[in-house]
Structures are given as C-alpha cells and as structure tokens.
Design an enzyme around this catalytic site. Structure first.
Site, PDB file in Angstrom:
ATOM      1  N   CYS A  81       0.833  -1.201   0.000  1.00 19.97           N
ATOM      2  CA  CYS A  81       0.000   0.000   0.000  1.00 19.97           C
ATOM      3  C   CYS A  81       0.874   1.261   0.000  1.00 19.97           C
ATOM      4  O   CYS A  81       1.506   1.553  -0.997  1.00 19.97           O
ATOM      5  CB  CYS A  81      -0.991  -0.066   1.154  1.00 19.97           C
ATOM      6  SG  CYS A  81      -2.476   0.877   0.805  1.00 19.97           S
ATOM      7  N   HIS A 195      -3.252  -5.224   1.559  1.00 18.50           N
ATOM      8  CA  HIS A 195      -2.643  -5.414   2.889  1.00 18.50           C
ATOM      9  C   HIS A 195      -2.572  -6.903   3.232  1.00 18.50           C
ATOM     10  O   HIS A 195      -3.481  -7.418   3.880  1.00 18.50           O
ATOM     11  CB  HIS A 195      -3.483  -4.700   3.958  1.00 18.50           C
ATOM     12  CG  HIS A 195      -3.304  -3.226   3.959  1.00 18.50           C
ATOM     13  ND1 HIS A 195      -2.505  -2.573   4.871  1.00 18.50           N
ATOM     14  CD2 HIS A 195      -3.807  -2.272   3.149  1.00 18.50           C
ATOM     15  CE1 HIS A 195      -2.526  -1.274   4.621  1.00 18.50           C
ATOM     16  NE2 HIS A 195      -3.315  -1.062   3.580  1.00 18.50           N
ATOM     17  N   GLU A 197      -1.003  -8.338   5.423  1.00 17.77           N
ATOM     18  CA  GLU A 197      -0.904  -8.567   6.878  1.00 17.77           C
ATOM     19  C   GLU A 197      -2.290  -8.706   7.513  1.00 17.77           C
ATOM     20  O   GLU A 197      -2.402  -9.129   8.662  1.00 17.77           O
ATOM     21  CB  GLU A 197      -0.084  -7.452   7.554  1.00 17.77           C
ATOM     22  CG  GLU A 197      -0.801  -6.122   7.765  1.00 17.77           C
ATOM     23  CD  GLU A 197      -0.842  -5.227   6.523  1.00 17.77           C
ATOM     24  OE1 GLU A 197      -0.575  -5.716   5.409  1.00 17.77           O
ATOM     25  OE2 GLU A 197      -1.181  -4.037   6.679  1.00 17.77           O
TER      26      GLU A 197
END
Ligand code: GLN
Length: 212
Positions: A81, A195, A197
C-alpha cells in the site's frame, strides 16, 4: 537459518507485519532510526500508512538514502500500500483534494519516494466510497498453469489503496484482480496495493521470503 527482516516503523501498520513474519519463523525488528541499520538483515518490509508522511519521516531520521541504496542494490523488499507508493518510480493522482487550491493539490500528489520499482501508481484511486474493500485475487503464475484455480485465489484487503496503472520494463504482475495487477515484482522488490498482513493467506510473504 531463519531470515531476519527489518520492518520500517516510522509510521503506519508495521506491528501486523512483524507478527506475521514471526509466525512464519522469521526474526523481525523495527527500523526507526539510522542507528537501527547497524543490525544485519536479509529483507525489508515497507508497511501501509501514509506515504507522504513516511517519505518525510524517512528523510528526517536519516533512513532514506541508506535504504534507497540497499533496495537499489537488490535487498529483498516488500512494500504494501503506502509502501508500494514509496517504491514506485511514478506516482500520480492527488487522491482527496476537494477544497484544496491547485497548488496544494499538486503538492499532495507528490510523494518523494525511493523510485526504485518501475511501476506507475495513482494514490487513493479507488475513490471515496470504495476507500476500503475486499476482493479475491488471482496468482499470476498459477493463472497460466492450469485448471486448479482454487489454489491460485487469494483474499485481498484494500484500504485507500493505490491503483497500479502501468508496469515498466522488467516488472511482472504477481497477483491480479479483475485482470488488473494489484501486486508486482521487479527483481527482488515486490509491491502490493493491498494489505497481506490483514488476511490469513501467506502467499505474498512466501514470495518475498523466497528471496530473503
Ligand atoms: N492512501 C495512502 C497513501 O496515499 C495509502 C493507504 C494505505 O497504506 N493503506 O499513502
């Protein structure tokens, strides 16, 4: 031996990356100031957050030039990002500029990043209503390989994400969404608009750690 990964921690969503890297058996530590570079590391993660702020802080703490040098020299790097925006050679689009003067809007569009990844991105290009959304991506390598499409699908979470508008020479798509690249690779650099994560899928981390 387990790779040691430095996670840029001047601003943004770095803790989530550290946890994921640790769960995958890596050593992860935070890069906050130039002195942290004394510790050896095999790879670098640039987290999501606010790319303009991160670019300024990187310079303020003296991390910008040494990191740029290492990335350009082939350090395995994963930018997600805002991290993708920091890596991108070309950054377009001012994002939310409502009510700003033309000058202020132009300033907001500029992100003085590393410019090591041959790709053009536009910031906040998915629009306000679509500021955050989820999707299902297709792994580019698997897409051409064959019938078992289920293995090739990965969940994606976007938060005020940049859109990848064009790939420069030597940059290949890694993950696509509706036919458009949302993660790319150039040498040892991987940039993702989403993302990783925030989703349970480890595909992108594994692609990054293959090189680290
Ligand atoms: N919109 C942010 C930027 O332009 C990126 C958002 C994110 O990292 N989740 O830097």
């Amino acid at each position: 031996m387990a790779p040691t990964i430095a996670v840029l921690a001047v601003q943004g969503a770095f803790i989530e990356h550290e946890r994921r890297l640790q769960a995958l058996g890596c050593e992860a530590f935070e890069l906050r100031q130039a002195a942290d570079l004394a510790r050896p590391f095999d790879g670098l993660v640039l987290p999501g957050g606010e790319s303009t702020v991160q670019a300024k802080l990187l310079r303020a703490v003296g991390l910008f030039d040494p990191l740029r040098e290492r990335i350009a020299a082939g350090l395995p790097t994963l930018g997600t990002c805002a991290g993708l925006i920091l890596l991108a050679e070309r950054v377009e689009g001012a994002g939310d500029t409502q009510g700003l003067s033309a000058d202020a809007a132009a300033r907001r569009a500029t992100v003085e990043g590393f410019r090591t990844l041959p790709v053009t991105v536009s910031r906040n290009a998915y629009g306000r209503q679509l500021g955050s959304f989820r999707g299902e991506g297709l792994l580019a390598s698997a897409a051409s390989e064959g019938p078992d499409e289920t293995a090739a699908r990965i969940p994606l979470t976007f938060i005020r994400a940049p859109r990848i508008e064009g790939l420069g020479t030597g940059t290949e798509p890694l993950v696509t969404l509706d036919g458009r690249p949302v993660a790319v690779r150039h040498g040892n650099q991987i940039g993702a608009a989403f993302h990783p994560e925030l989703d349970a899928d480890d595909t992108l981390y594994r692609l990054f750690l293959e090189r680290a």
